[in-house]
Design an enzyme around this catalytic site. Structure first.
Site, mmCIF file in Angstrom:
data_model
loop_
_atom_site.group_PDB
_atom_site.id
_atom_site.type_symbol
_atom_site.label_atom_id
_atom_site.label_comp_id
_atom_site.label_asym_id
_atom_site.label_seq_id
_atom_site.Cartn_x
_atom_site.Cartn_y
_atom_site.Cartn_z
ATOM 1 N N ARG A 121 -18.841 -76.783 -19.792
ATOM 2 C CA ARG A 121 -18.905 -76.159 -18.538
ATOM 3 C C ARG A 121 -17.624 -75.721 -18.247
ATOM 4 O O ARG A 121 -17.298 -75.190 -16.987
ATOM 5 C CB ARG A 121 -19.537 -76.986 -17.470
ATOM 6 N N LYS A 143 -11.608 -61.071 -19.849
ATOM 7 C CA LYS A 143 -12.830 -60.739 -20.444
ATOM 8 C C LYS A 143 -13.155 -61.728 -21.578
ATOM 9 O O LYS A 143 -12.172 -61.530 -22.723
ATOM 10 C CB LYS A 143 -13.207 -59.411 -20.574
ATOM 11 N N GLU A 185 -3.965 -47.782 -26.951
ATOM 12 C CA GLU A 185 -4.114 -48.227 -25.614
ATOM 13 C C GLU A 185 -3.087 -48.177 -24.760
ATOM 14 O O GLU A 185 -2.981 -47.904 -23.591
ATOM 15 C CB GLU A 185 -4.589 -49.756 -25.955
ATOM 16 N N LYS A 227 -2.497 -53.119 -16.556
ATOM 17 C CA LYS A 227 -3.777 -53.730 -16.655
ATOM 18 C C LYS A 227 -3.972 -54.862 -15.453
ATOM 19 O O LYS A 227 -5.019 -55.219 -14.850
ATOM 20 C CB LYS A 227 -3.978 -54.204 -17.938
ATOM 21 N N GLU A 237 -14.989 -55.861 -12.437
ATOM 22 C CA GLU A 237 -15.711 -54.521 -12.776
ATOM 23 C C GLU A 237 -16.739 -54.207 -11.853
ATOM 24 O O GLU A 237 -17.507 -53.396 -11.899
ATOM 25 C CB GLU A 237 -16.084 -54.503 -14.209
ATOM 26 N N ARG A 242 -11.628 -50.914 -12.409
ATOM 27 C CA ARG A 242 -11.611 -51.399 -13.708
ATOM 28 C C ARG A 242 -11.925 -50.536 -14.564
ATOM 29 O O ARG A 242 -11.691 -50.413 -16.019
ATOM 30 C CB ARG A 242 -12.322 -52.706 -13.927
ATOM 31 N N ASN A 246 -11.517 -47.550 -19.392
ATOM 32 C CA ASN A 246 -12.200 -47.104 -20.199
ATOM 33 C C ASN A 246 -12.150 -45.614 -20.712
ATOM 34 O O ASN A 246 -12.698 -44.923 -21.400
ATOM 35 C CB ASN A 246 -13.960 -47.092 -19.922
ATOM 36 N N HIS A 249 -12.860 -44.409 -24.048
ATOM 37 C CA HIS A 249 -13.736 -45.449 -24.886
ATOM 38 C C HIS A 249 -15.191 -44.962 -25.023
ATOM 39 O O HIS A 249 -16.055 -45.489 -25.815
ATOM 40 C CB HIS A 249 -13.693 -46.643 -24.042
ATOM 41 N N HIS A 253 -16.498 -45.625 -28.610
ATOM 42 C CA HIS A 253 -17.669 -46.364 -29.091
ATOM 43 C C HIS A 253 -18.548 -45.453 -29.854
ATOM 44 O O HIS A 253 -19.234 -46.036 -30.682
ATOM 45 C CB HIS A 253 -18.490 -46.883 -27.733
ATOM 46 N N HIS A 266 -10.319 -50.007 -33.865
ATOM 47 C CA HIS A 266 -10.654 -49.578 -32.384
ATOM 48 C C HIS A 266 -9.457 -48.727 -31.910
ATOM 49 O O HIS A 266 -9.840 -47.298 -31.262
ATOM 50 C CB HIS A 266 -10.726 -51.161 -31.755
#
Ligand SMILES: NC(=O)c1ccc[n+]([C@@H]2O[C@H](COP(=O)([O-])OP(=O)(O)OC[C@H]3O[C@@H](n4cnc5c(N)ncnc54)[C@H](O)[C@@H]3O)[C@@H](O)[C@H]2O)c1
Ligand SMILES: [Zn+2]
Length: 366
Positions: A121, A143, A185, A227, A237, A242, A246, A249, A253, A266
């Site tokens: 946990r 994340k 980025e 960031k 988010e 946040r 993107n 992005h 994607h 990426h």
């Protein structure tokens, strides 16, 4: 050394940035943890140069270390590798107060961070990002994720680390293509929040080519600060802020999906995605053509791709992939678009026809 603070639900944690920090990791980690057992999680190209110095530093500060080696590449973010790591921790008798240290790029950080969120946990973990992408992006904000066969990052958790250590010296051994791709980025941070970073980048290609330590320290610190500020205010988010991370992005994607994640790194897909966002912004009169030009120029200067000419990618397939991606956000087509250098707006309900035009102008076939 530069220090940046991040606010999370568990309190504050620090990002330490500087050349040679790996050799001091033990003493920095000691300041945030009274415990003494550590499982280092890493991958072969990173372990080769950096595992021994890290172990030496941890031992010097009284830590008892073991190492878990993941295979290299994105396959390490699999359920299989996740379960191997749980088993390794169980067999080693790791308890809730013991710690994980992720030594590697975004792949290692995402997997180790997710295992840290879920093993017993939750156990504490430290991010030692060794790619430029990890240092400016993935090691910050908590994340964490594992891939499923059905798609990337489908299992995950918000799990802030207790410390982030970014040793800029380790970037010297990064493959040049990885380093260039991650600049996508960095350019993103300039466009969304920092005209100063953007102008600095416009003057600094030579320093980048020389892998100048001071250049990297400044760029990483500026990016990490942006960031850190955003995720501190919008950790989960939920407040829209946040979302501006993107930029580029949604397109990226789409390019990654239609090429099976094989053709572009990426950051390269993000480069083309940012160029697409700039073109879309200019076409919608959200920014002047001069802003689009500055954005495309800087991407080109850092060796990032800005079009898909000659790739044989169909506009309709990319659009489909983008729509599928958008379904996750209640089917809304939403783009982060530059209105100036350092400022972005959210554009909703951009027509599919408009996106198709932009894709064609980038070199998509019909
Ligand atoms: N959690 C987040 O917020 C977040 C954000 C962006 C990306 N990501 C994830 O990050 C991953 C990509 O991360 P990445 O771009 O760092 O790639 P990566 O972790 O795959 O690393 C790229 C390659 O470089 C090698 N490497 C790493 N450091 C090195 C060094 N110092 N010297 C030599 N080789 C080195 C790695 O072993 C690997 O082969 C993706 O899975 C993506 O989903 C997560
Ligand atoms: Zn990204």
């Amino acid at each position: 050394m530069k220090t940046i603070q991040v606010q999370s639900r568990n309190g504050k944690y620090s990002i330490l940035i500087g050349d040679g920090l790996l050799g001091e990791a033990g003493s920095h980690i000691k300041k945030v943890s009274a415990e003494s057992r550590v499982m280092i999680v890493t991958q072969p190209p990173v372990a080769r140069n950096y595992l021994q110095p890290l172990i030496a530093s941890l031992r010097k500060s009284g830590f008892d270390c073991e190492t878990h080696h993941l295979p290299d590449g994105e396959t390490a973010k699999s359920q299989r590798e996740m379960f191997h790591l749980y088993e390794r921790l169980l067999k080693g008798g790791f308890e809730r107060r013991d710690m994980l240290v992720a030594l590697g790029g975004g792949v290692v950080g995402d997997l180790a961070g997710f295992v840290a969120a879920t093993y017993l946990r939750g156990v504490p973990y430290v991010q030692i990002g060794t790619t430029l992408l990890a240092q400016v992006d993935s090691s910050i904000g908590g994340k964490t994720a594992v891939n499923l066969q059905e798609g990337k990052n489908l299992i995950g958790a918000f799990n802030p680390p207790i410390l982030v250590i970014s040793d800029t010296g380790v970037l010297k051994s990064l493959p040049p293509r990885e380093l260039r791709a991650s600049m996508g980025e960095v350019v993103k941070y300039g466009i969304i929040r920092s005209p100063r970073l953007f102008s600095m980048l416009e003057k600094s290609e030579a320093l980048f080519a020389k892998k100048d330590a001071f250049f990297f320290e400044s760029v990483i610190a500026e990016s990490a600060k942006i960031k850190a500020g955003i995720v501190s205010r919008d950790e989960f988010e939920t407040k829209k802020e946040r979302m501006i991370l993107n930029l580029g992005h949604t397109f990226a994607h789409g390019f990654e999906q239609v090429t099976g994640y094989k053709r572009f790194l990426h950051g390269e897909a993000v480069g083309i995605g940012i160029a697409a966002a700039a073109k879309l912004a200019a076409a919608l009169k959200i920014c002047p053509a001069s802003v689009e030009k500055r954005i495309v120029n800087i991407l080109v200067r850092y060796g990032l791709p800005v079009h898909i000419k000659g790739c044989g990618l169909k506009a309709a397939s990319i659009l489909d992939a983008m729509m599928r991606d958008k379904k996750k956000q209640h089917g809304r087509l939403r783009f982060i678009l530059p209105s100036a250098i350092g400022k972005v707006v959210v554009a909703e309900n951009v027509s599919a026809a408009k996106i198709g035009q932009i894709l064609k102008s980038l070199g998509a076939v019909s």
